[in-house]
Write a protein that holds these residues in place. Structure first.
Motif: not given
Length: 790
Positions: A408-415, A445-452, A529-537
């Motif tokens: 695995v690798w950690d992509s947090r904080g990276k575009s 939807c707001d979370a998708l927009i924010k984390f996106g 959940k931020p992790q769920t939103v991140g995976n979906i994005l």
């Protein structure tokens, strides 16, 4: 003029690791000759009785025909002996009788036996030693396979290359209402660099539970209280017919327990089926009463129409029992599949122990047939050396990178490396509003927009939000199109386990209208959940043209000094029992210089009335041509090298498929420009094999006890004549990992071993759906998802 790629040495990259592999070394006497004989049985003997019949046949004529030798039989028409029998090319006819069971009458058969060929086992030894030239003689391996399985087949149930034992006591494991899990052993004789070896794996499959057919019916339709006047609806009758067809049943109303095979269900119930008895019309109900003094309890149920169908033999459901030992060949239900996975996902050390136990249970050390043919099997699993190669760095926007480790690798904080923009999108909610609240949808939807935005994506507020039912999809689509703007994405919130709605969404939006969709079960709606939103994005960005990350180290491979296009292809066939459904062929190709973005071409291949589906992708030339054009349009240069990964073919089909498809690839290139013939490397990727790897020292394994991600094995257990290797590219989550097996069949790019393994491992990291290595390269993993949606 295609020449098979030779082995070019072994992998040198990475660190060494000591492993076990589920192979057992074999010895064989090359002086033994196996004599092959064809058998013809009259009248036709049911398949489930053939082994028993031929064993009886061999016992009866042991001293006269078989000269006290022990022949082996493959269950069809082939018999092999280690001594030459006194029969020639003209059939010799011999009589033998057989009782199906202790309670049944004996039946007379005539067996016609004739000489077919003799197989010299010494040619196999020459190839294994390296003295011979050419392919491994398959007929010698076939004989060894049949010999290995014959002794266990006399005691256990045979299914393909596996034998299964009926579960006893605590070993019984219910899968569904009428299916249970049986455990057994898969065996296959394999040529290796060490010589002949036997690959043994623990095998599991579903069998029908032995039970009265009446109980089977009540479980199928969830009937609690079955009354005597119960009648099956015609739709239920068709369901039951499909479930019972070709199953063996035995009867309880006769003294002799004869077995029958179900062909059909009668349309009429037992009390309405009449036939002539001594010139008088009588019903089945009356016949059973007068002939067997048996009163039919459920006269309104249909009867089983058993083989031979022309004889019109009808049996009331209530007098029939399903015979033990019948494998369930239909597609398992979702519940059965989940239960099967839970039951068979074993930790590596437990699976290794189970394989060793199955090996002892097969009884190879006391097998007289093995000795007769000059074969023996070692008691211990082989030890083999592997190499753990370094994973690549994963690159993100603004020249950021992260080192992948431990699968695995950690992509947090990276575009995202190339983030996409969503201007016009819709949200469709399939659950009712009281379950899927509007404010929860808005928050998600707001979370998708924010984390996106944190990943570099620009996502507008959804322009269309609507509750709907499955049958409203086409109407809602037309509403969405009325504003005239192109739709970038349709986000669908579905009820749990809503496979029908999911398939409908994919078919209408993606297959028919080329609109990207993202589906999510309602249970993931809240809490956000931020992790769920991140995976979906990650999924969304890749679907609408973005690039999540690149494998930086791939670009350092000398192969990429020139433009390279990487293909992945597969041909997915329908499951057994799904009729004449077509195969889904797909070819996926990279369309950027980093081999991280892909596009695809698909086609349907009909069976044309044949029972088997063609392994060849028939539209390969046209599909490859379109993908080459897409690469040129995106990268602005023609690819100068072609790397082609092919999945979905067995070893016996390798060169037949390669000859056709490489020719199709070359024709596609030539059709674009005269003289355009980039070198091709053609690699077959296999997941349908039974090799398992285990670490010798638990400290060398990953957190789940599996071999670490990046483990390559290309010594010992690999082919003596082909360029193949095993790669475990993923981290273990549950159960025992299965490494992917790769065969380099053609290599016009002259790639060294380390380059092939590094490229293949690197491609396992660019699967856009997660920050995790996957079992197969991203191209084939993408195909698997695509074929499911079709």
């Amino acid at each position: 003029n295609l020449k098979p790629a030779p082995r070019k040495g072994v992998c040198q990259d990475g660190r060494e690791v000591q492993l076990y592999a589920n192979f057992y070394r074999m010895k064989f006497d090359s002086r033994v000759t196996a004599y092959h004989y064809d058998l013809d049985i009259e009248p036709t003997c049911p398949k489930f009785l053939r082994r028993k019949l031929i064993h009886e046949f061999a016992q009866k004529y042991k001293s006269t025909v078989f000269k006290n030798a022990l022949p082996v039989y493959d269950g069809n028409k082939n018999l092999y002996s280690s001594v030459e029998l006194p029969v020639g090319s003209d059939p010799t006819v011999l009589d033998v009788s057989l009782c199906e069971s202790e309670e049944s009458k004996s039946r007379d058969y005539k067996i016609k036996i004739k000489y077919a060929a003799h197989i010299d086992m010494s040619c196999l030894e020459q190839v294994l030693r390296g003295d011979g030239y050419g392919d491994v003689p398959q007929e010698t391996l076939l004989v060894a396979d049949i010999v290995i399985r014959y002794f266990p087949s006399l005691r256990f149930v045979v299914a393909g290359k596996s034998v299964y034992q009926p579960p006893q006591g605590r070993d019984k494991y219910q899968l569904g209402d009428s299916t249970e899990l049986w455990k057994g052993a898969y065996t296959s004789v394999r040529p290796t660099l060490w010589g002949l070896a036997m690959n043994i794996d623990e095998s599991h499959t579903a069998f029908y539970e032995a039970q009265p057919v009446l109980d089977f019916m009540t479980k199928t339709f969830k009937l609690n209280n079955l009354t005597n006047n119960y009648t099956l609806k015609d739709s239920d009758r068709m369901v039951l017919k499909k479930e019972l067809k070709y199953l063996k049943v035995t009867v309880r109303h006769q003294a002799h327990k004869r077995q029958y095979r179900v062909e059909d269900l009668t349309k009429l119930p037992a009390n309405r089926i009449h036939f002539d008895v001594n010139g008088k019309k009588t019903s089945i109900v009356d016949y059973f009463q007068s002939q067997y003094n048996y009163r039919i309890q459920f006269p309104n149920l249909p009867c089983l129409w058993v083989s031979p169908k022309a004889k019109n033999t009808f049996l009331p459901i209530e007098v029939c029992d399903i015979v033990e030992g019948q494998r369930c060949v239909r597609k398992l239900t979702d519940v059965e599949t989940r239960t099967m996975i839970r039951a068979t996902a074993k930790k590596p050390h437990i699976r290794k122990q189970g394989i060793d136990e199955q090996t002892k249970l097969m009884g190879f050390q006391r097998d007289p047939h093995l000795r007769q043919f000059g074969l023996s099997v070692d008691n211990n699993m082989v030890q083999v050396k592997g190499r753990v190669i370094q994973p690549p760095k994963m690159g993100y926007a603004n020249q950021q990178s992260v080192q992948a480790q431990g699968g695995v690798w950690d992509s947090r904080g990276k575009s995202f490396y190339n983030p996409a923009h969503i201007r016009n999108w819709a949200v469709l909610m399939f659950p009712p509003q009281n379950h899927c609240r509007t404010e929860d949808v808005k928050a998600f939807c707001d979370a998708l927009i924010k984390f996106g935005g944190q990943n570099g994506m620009k996502i507008n507020q959804p322009g269309f939000v609507k509750y709907l039912r499955e049958h409203d999809i086409e109407r809602v689509l037309q509403e969405m199109k009325r504003n005239g703007q192109p739709i970038d994405l349709v986000y669908c919130i579905l009820p749990r386990n809503s496979s029908v709605a999911y398939q409908r969404v994919k078919h209408v939006f993606e297959n028919q209208n080329a609109i990207s969709t993202q589906c999510m079960e309602m249970r993931n709606l809240k809490p956000v959940k931020p992790q769920t939103v991140g995976n979906i994005l990650q999924k969304i960005n890749a679907k609408i043209g973005g690039t999540n990350t690149i494998a930086v180290d791939l670009m350092s491979i000398p192969l990429f000094k020139k433009p390279v296009i990487i293909f992945g292809a597969d041909n997915a066939h329908p499951a057994q029992g799904e009729g004449n459904k077509p195969s889904v062929a797909a070819v996926v190709a990279s369309v950027d210089k980093f081999a991280c973005r892909y596009t695809t071409q698909t086609s349907l291949q009909a069976t044309d009335g044949k029972k088997t589906h063609s392994p060849i992708i028939e539209q390969m030339q046209e599909m490859v041509k379109k993908l080459l054009i897409k690469f040129y349009q995106t990268v602005k240069v023609k690819p100068q090298r072609i790397i082609f990964y092919r999945d979905g073919i067995s070893e016996g089909q390798f060169y037949h498929v390669m000859m056709y498809e490489v020719d199709a690839i070359r024709k596609a290139c030539a059709s674009l420009e005269q003289g355009y013939q980039p070198p091709i490397t053609f690699i077959v990727a296999q997941k349908r094999h039974h090799t398992r790897l285990f670490v010798q020292n638990p400290r060398d394994g990953d957190r789940s006890g599996n071999v670490p991600a990046g483990t390559v094995v290309d010594t010992g257990i690999v082919s003596p004549v082909e360029f193949d290797f095993y790669l475990n590219s993923h981290q273990g989550i549950q159960g025992t990992n299965k490494p992917a097996k790769y065969h380099v069949l053609l290599d016009e790019n002259q790639m060294p071993v380390d380059m092939v393994t590094k490229l293949t491992y690197g491609l396992c990291h660019v699967y856009a759906r997660c920050t995790r290595y996957v079992v197969f390269m991203a191209l084939i993993s993408l195909f698997l998802s695509l074929s499911l949606s079709l």
